[in-house]
Scaffold this motif. Sequence first.
Motif, short mmCIF file in Angstrom:
data_model
loop_
_atom_site.label_atom_id
_atom_site.label_comp_id
_atom_site.label_asym_id
_atom_site.label_seq_id
_atom_site.Cartn_x
_atom_site.Cartn_y
_atom_site.Cartn_z
N ALA A 29 39.12 55.76 -67.99
CA ALA A 29 40.46 55.20 -67.79
C ALA A 29 40.69 54.83 -66.33
O ALA A 29 41.34 53.82 -66.03
CB ALA A 29 41.52 56.20 -68.27
N PHE A 38 45.67 54.24 -72.75
CA PHE A 38 44.25 53.92 -72.77
C PHE A 38 43.56 54.48 -74.01
O PHE A 38 42.76 53.79 -74.66
CB PHE A 38 43.59 54.46 -71.51
CG PHE A 38 42.10 54.25 -71.47
CD1 PHE A 38 41.56 53.00 -71.22
CD2 PHE A 38 41.23 55.31 -71.70
CE1 PHE A 38 40.19 52.81 -71.20
CE2 PHE A 38 39.87 55.13 -71.68
CZ PHE A 38 39.34 53.87 -71.43
N GLU A 71 36.53 44.35 -75.95
CA GLU A 71 37.49 44.53 -74.85
C GLU A 71 37.13 43.61 -73.71
O GLU A 71 36.00 43.58 -73.25
CB GLU A 71 37.47 45.98 -74.37
CG GLU A 71 38.45 46.25 -73.24
CD GLU A 71 38.31 47.66 -72.69
OE1 GLU A 71 39.21 48.10 -71.95
OE2 GLU A 71 37.29 48.30 -72.98
N GLN A 125 39.96 48.32 -62.18
CA GLN A 125 39.62 46.93 -62.48
C GLN A 125 40.87 46.09 -62.72
O GLN A 125 40.91 44.91 -62.36
CB GLN A 125 38.70 46.88 -63.70
CG GLN A 125 37.30 47.38 -63.43
CD GLN A 125 36.44 47.37 -64.67
OE1 GLN A 125 36.94 47.49 -65.79
NE2 GLN A 125 35.15 47.23 -64.50
N GLU A 126 41.87 46.67 -63.35
CA GLU A 126 43.13 45.94 -63.57
C GLU A 126 43.79 45.59 -62.24
O GLU A 126 44.32 44.49 -62.06
CB GLU A 126 44.07 46.78 -64.43
CG GLU A 126 45.37 46.07 -64.78
CD GLU A 126 46.25 46.90 -65.68
OE1 GLU A 126 47.42 46.51 -65.89
OE2 GLU A 126 45.77 47.95 -66.17
N ARG A 149 37.33 42.88 -69.99
CA ARG A 149 37.60 43.64 -68.77
C ARG A 149 38.52 42.85 -67.86
O ARG A 149 38.46 41.61 -67.80
CB ARG A 149 36.29 43.94 -68.03
CG ARG A 149 35.34 44.80 -68.86
CD ARG A 149 34.05 45.06 -68.11
NE ARG A 149 33.13 45.80 -68.95
CZ ARG A 149 31.89 46.12 -68.58
NH1 ARG A 149 31.46 45.76 -67.39
NH2 ARG A 149 31.10 46.79 -69.39
N PRO A 150 39.40 43.54 -67.13
CA PRO A 150 40.33 42.83 -66.25
C PRO A 150 39.67 42.04 -65.14
O PRO A 150 40.30 41.17 -64.55
CB PRO A 150 41.20 43.97 -65.67
CG PRO A 150 41.06 45.09 -66.63
CD PRO A 150 39.66 44.99 -67.17
N ARG A 198 39.06 51.42 -65.68
CA ARG A 198 39.85 50.29 -66.17
C ARG A 198 41.10 50.08 -65.32
O ARG A 198 41.52 48.94 -65.11
CB ARG A 198 40.23 50.53 -67.63
CG ARG A 198 39.06 50.39 -68.58
CD ARG A 198 38.56 48.95 -68.59
NE ARG A 198 37.47 48.76 -69.53
CZ ARG A 198 36.19 48.72 -69.17
NH1 ARG A 198 35.86 48.86 -67.91
NH2 ARG A 198 35.26 48.52 -70.07
#
Length: 226
Positions: free
Chosen positions: A128, A161, A173, A134-135, A175-176, A131
Amino acid sequence: MNELVVCWCRSQGLEVTRSRAYRKNDQAWVEQKNGAIVRRLVGYGRFVGAEATTALARLYEVVRLHGNLFQPSFKLREKTRIGARVIKRYHPPVPPVARVLAHSGVAEADKDRLQAMLESADPVILFAGIRAAQEELGRRVDRRGLNARSEEPVAVDLQRFTLSLKTAWQVGEKRPTHRRPYRRTKPYPKRQSMLEPFEPQIRAWLEADPAVSAASVLALQLHMYL
């Protein structure tokens, strides 16, 4: 490598070369890690400034623990060549920390520290955190240039998450930090149409005779222009 790294290596007595002798494709072994590891994590966006550096540091911090503690990897055990055929056999895939703990050359104090780190770490929380970092990097790419501004780090919402994992394995998914659509920040230049000065006359012809063809309109227009 930049001049700072080269000067430091020479001051430490480290030899700096472009590649090994008679290995002109030697740099490919370095570049493949950029694609397999770095680009898959941070994407292809451009990050500038100290805040982006801090966000990258947060990402690499959780990636380091998640990869070394919980991500199994293959290691080559033996390689046999039979003519032009190469047969490779690998050890069973295990995380890097398992190989370190099983190695006889590692001190027991270091093994105890790694074992305590492994017992206290949670793979879901680390994932988490990856992610969330990355966001944050993805938002910085979207708001670059004229829209750039300071942002607070993205908080890790563990409940949201874990709920997303129910369907992420089915539909995939994104990815950001994956390739993002280009958003133009500058206005499009408006070019004047060549027919714009004659548009009222063309409208008058079409109102008088709606069945007139485009070729006839163009011929009349050329006749007036000449």
